[in-house]
Design a protein around this motif. Structure first.
Motif, mmCIF file in Angstrom:
data_model
loop_
_atom_site.group_PDB
_atom_site.id
_atom_site.type_symbol
_atom_site.label_atom_id
_atom_site.label_comp_id
_atom_site.label_asym_id
_atom_site.label_seq_id
_atom_site.Cartn_x
_atom_site.Cartn_y
_atom_site.Cartn_z
ATOM 1 N N PHE A 20 0.783 -1.268 -0.131
ATOM 2 C CA PHE A 20 0.043 -0.033 -0.123
ATOM 3 C C PHE A 20 1.065 1.343 0.022
ATOM 4 O O PHE A 20 0.493 2.174 -0.566
ATOM 5 C CB PHE A 20 -0.828 -0.096 1.271
ATOM 6 N N THR A 23 2.449 2.051 -3.562
ATOM 7 C CA THR A 23 1.603 2.480 -4.437
ATOM 8 C C THR A 23 1.209 3.883 -4.220
ATOM 9 O O THR A 23 0.436 4.328 -4.742
ATOM 10 C CB THR A 23 0.401 1.409 -4.559
ATOM 11 N N GLY A 24 1.750 4.369 -3.258
ATOM 12 C CA GLY A 24 1.643 6.054 -3.026
ATOM 13 C C GLY A 24 0.201 5.929 -2.072
ATOM 14 O O GLY A 24 -0.448 7.046 -1.913
ATOM 15 N N SER A 25 0.124 4.945 -1.413
ATOM 16 C CA SER A 25 -1.242 4.946 -0.666
ATOM 17 C C SER A 25 -2.573 5.062 -1.359
ATOM 18 O O SER A 25 -3.461 5.931 -0.688
ATOM 19 C CB SER A 25 -1.089 5.574 0.687
ATOM 20 N N THR A 26 -2.590 4.845 -2.482
ATOM 21 C CA THR A 26 -3.593 5.379 -3.383
ATOM 22 C C THR A 26 -4.781 4.253 -3.872
ATOM 23 O O THR A 26 -5.740 4.389 -4.318
ATOM 24 C CB THR A 26 -3.312 6.413 -4.389
ATOM 25 N N HIS A 27 -4.090 3.160 -3.828
ATOM 26 C CA HIS A 27 -4.635 1.855 -4.391
ATOM 27 C C HIS A 27 -4.939 0.838 -3.394
ATOM 28 O O HIS A 27 -4.308 0.178 -2.561
ATOM 29 C CB HIS A 27 -3.773 1.287 -5.267
ATOM 30 N N PRO A 28 -6.288 0.762 -2.702
ATOM 31 C CA PRO A 28 -6.788 -0.024 -1.879
ATOM 32 C C PRO A 28 -6.495 -1.278 -1.864
ATOM 33 O O PRO A 28 -6.474 -2.325 -1.087
ATOM 34 C CB PRO A 28 -8.319 0.578 -1.466
ATOM 35 N N ARG A 91 2.257 -2.784 -14.269
ATOM 36 C CA ARG A 91 1.980 -2.430 -12.557
ATOM 37 C C ARG A 91 2.837 -3.402 -12.006
ATOM 38 O O ARG A 91 2.668 -4.321 -11.271
ATOM 39 C CB ARG A 91 0.571 -2.553 -12.070
#
Length: 127
Positions: A20, A23-28, A91
């Protein structure tokens, strides 16, 4: 085996949190290993009972979750690598996390199966 289940659950929780953050804390969806890990940790805690029947039930549920934690991420990582055709992954952080979750889950499942076989052999020699 309950302590081992808690340990593998903890590893998956940490893996999800690292993914998490990666991924820049943007993809739950990067937290999926965390949810699997929390499930395993809870089942490991439940399996610490003295009742052999309940312990067996919780551990069988845990290994089933571990098997799902191997199959689905493993398939997704394989698909990503096949689509890349040797080039760059679309990804890379997600694919690496999926592969790591699949490996950790596979190790857990193999250890559970070995433990189940040993327990069965132990019961058969006592009978």
């Amino acid at each position: 085996m309950a302590k081992t289940t808690i340990m593998f659950g903890s590893v998956l929780i940490v893996l999800g949190l690292i993914g998490f953050a990666a991924t820049g804390s943007t993809h739950p969806t990067a937290l999926i290993p965390t949810w699997f890990g929390m499930s395993l940790a809870i089942l490991g805690l439940l399996a610490r009972t003295e009742d052999a029947g309940k312990r067996m039930l919780w551990m069988h549920i845990a290994v089933s979750i571990g098997l799902l934690g191997f199959i689905f991420p493993g398939v997704m990582a394989t698909i990503a690598w096949v689509k890349a055709h040797g080039g760059a992954l679309a990804r890379p952080a997600a694919t690496e996390e999926q592969a790591a979750m699949a490996v950790v889950s596979l190790i857990f499942v193999v250890m559970c199966i070995r433990s189940f076989i040993a327990a069965r052999r132990g019961r058969n020699t006592q009978a």
